[in-house]
Design an enzyme around this catalytic site. Structure first.
Site, PDB file in Angstrom:
ATOM      1  N   GLU A  46      12.747  17.410  32.341  1.00  0.00           N
ATOM      2  CA  GLU A  46      12.234  18.584  33.033  1.00  0.00           C
ATOM      3  C   GLU A  46      13.295  19.217  33.916  1.00  0.00           C
ATOM      4  O   GLU A  46      14.122  18.514  34.522  1.00  0.00           O
ATOM      5  CB  GLU A  46      11.042  18.209  33.918  1.00  0.00           C
ATOM      6  CG  GLU A  46       9.720  18.742  33.451  1.00  0.00           C
ATOM      7  CD  GLU A  46       9.154  17.912  32.318  1.00  0.00           C
ATOM      8  OE1 GLU A  46       8.563  18.506  31.392  1.00  0.00           O
ATOM      9  OE2 GLU A  46       9.303  16.696  32.362  1.00  0.00           O
ATOM     10  N   THR A  47      13.258  20.540  33.957  1.00  0.00           N
ATOM     11  CA  THR A  47      13.972  21.314  34.966  1.00  0.00           C
ATOM     12  C   THR A  47      12.927  22.086  35.750  1.00  0.00           C
ATOM     13  O   THR A  47      12.108  22.801  35.171  1.00  0.00           O
ATOM     14  CB  THR A  47      14.979  22.288  34.327  1.00  0.00           C
ATOM     15  OG1 THR A  47      15.997  21.535  33.650  1.00  0.00           O
ATOM     16  CG2 THR A  47      15.626  23.165  35.382  1.00  0.00           C
TER      17      THR A  47
END
Length: 260
Positions: A46-47
């Site tokens: 995830e970002t």
């Protein structure tokens, strides 16, 4: 354009443990395609992106292949960045998200406690594809956003072998084997059949389903959880009806600049 980027290991107090998330603070939102490309370049589970408003932060999360509606470890990482670098005077951060209001609070032991909506899974028949994918047979299946699979023991969760191709068409984000723990309340692992990384190291959002599941089964509201990935992660959990608290530590791995 220059953007700040932080990489934080969440649900651990040691670098190289827990689940790494990239965090990119923004002044205003970028277009979705740019945010997706940055997530692809980061190549992490995830970002997270956030934009500060007057009394709260808007937050969004991107996997390398798509935006996601809720992410625990990247929210924990984002709160860590806000507390440490954006506004150290804060003790509580309020977020607005696709999943409604969320919050993160500093605790005295250095951990951060997340307040998330509950996603209680409901019992379903065990999908046939599951029997083809794991070397052990689950006892039960329960579903919300994720597919929760109850197994017999912690040892089975640790030693589970998997082949995920047959699970790609199931309508669930995560496939989650879980069992009662030997030294903690419950253990789990989380698989994503369509992601570039098939196993997620520590998955906070899945615990929004695991906490009510195990709270009811064990007859207690305060729970200690261990996600048994290679990196591993510890989550301090509390069931509060339609909300859950999920607490853990976070540690900075990287701070840098993005040039686009």
């Amino acid at each position: 354009m220059e953007l700040e980027i932080y990489q934080v290991d969440a649900f651990t107090d040691q670098v190289f443990g827990g689940n790494p998330a990239a965090v990119v603070p923004l002044k205003e939102w970028l277009d979705e395609q740019t945010m997706l490309k940055i997530a692809q370049e980061n190549n992490l589970a995830e970002t997270a992106y956030f934009v500060q408003r007057e009394d709260h932060f808007e937050i969004r999360w991107f996997m390398p292949h798509a935006e996601i509606d809720l992410c625990g470890h990247a929210t924990l990482a984002s709160a860590f960045v806000i507390f440490e670098f954006v506004d150290p005077s804060l003790d509580v951060v309020h977020f607005s998200s696709q999943s409604g209001p969320l919050s993160a609070k500093r605790l005295g032991n250095g951990s951060i406690q997340l307040d998330f909506p509950t996603r209680k899974p409901e019992p379903i028949a065990i999908p046939q594809e599951v029997f083809e994918s794991f070397n052990y047979k689950p006892l039960e299946a329960h579903a919300s956003r994720d597919l929760i699979l109850l197994f017999e023991s912690e040892d089975q969760i640790r030693s589970i072998q998997y082949e995920l191709n047959s699970l790609k068409h199931l309508p669930y984000l995560g496939i989650v084997p879980t069992a009662k723990g030997d030294t903690v309340d419950f253990v789990s692992r989380v698989f994503d059949a369509v992601a570039s990384m098939p196993e997620d190291p520590v998955t906070g959002s899945t615990h929004a389903s695991l906490i009510p599941f195990w709270s009811e089964r064990l007859g207690k509201n305060t729970l200690l959880a261990h996600q048994l990935s290679e990196r591993g992660g510890v989550l301090y959990c509390e069931h509060k009806g339609d909300r859950v608290d999920i607490a853990g530590h976070a540690v900075l791995y990287l701070k840098g600049k993005i040039y686009i």
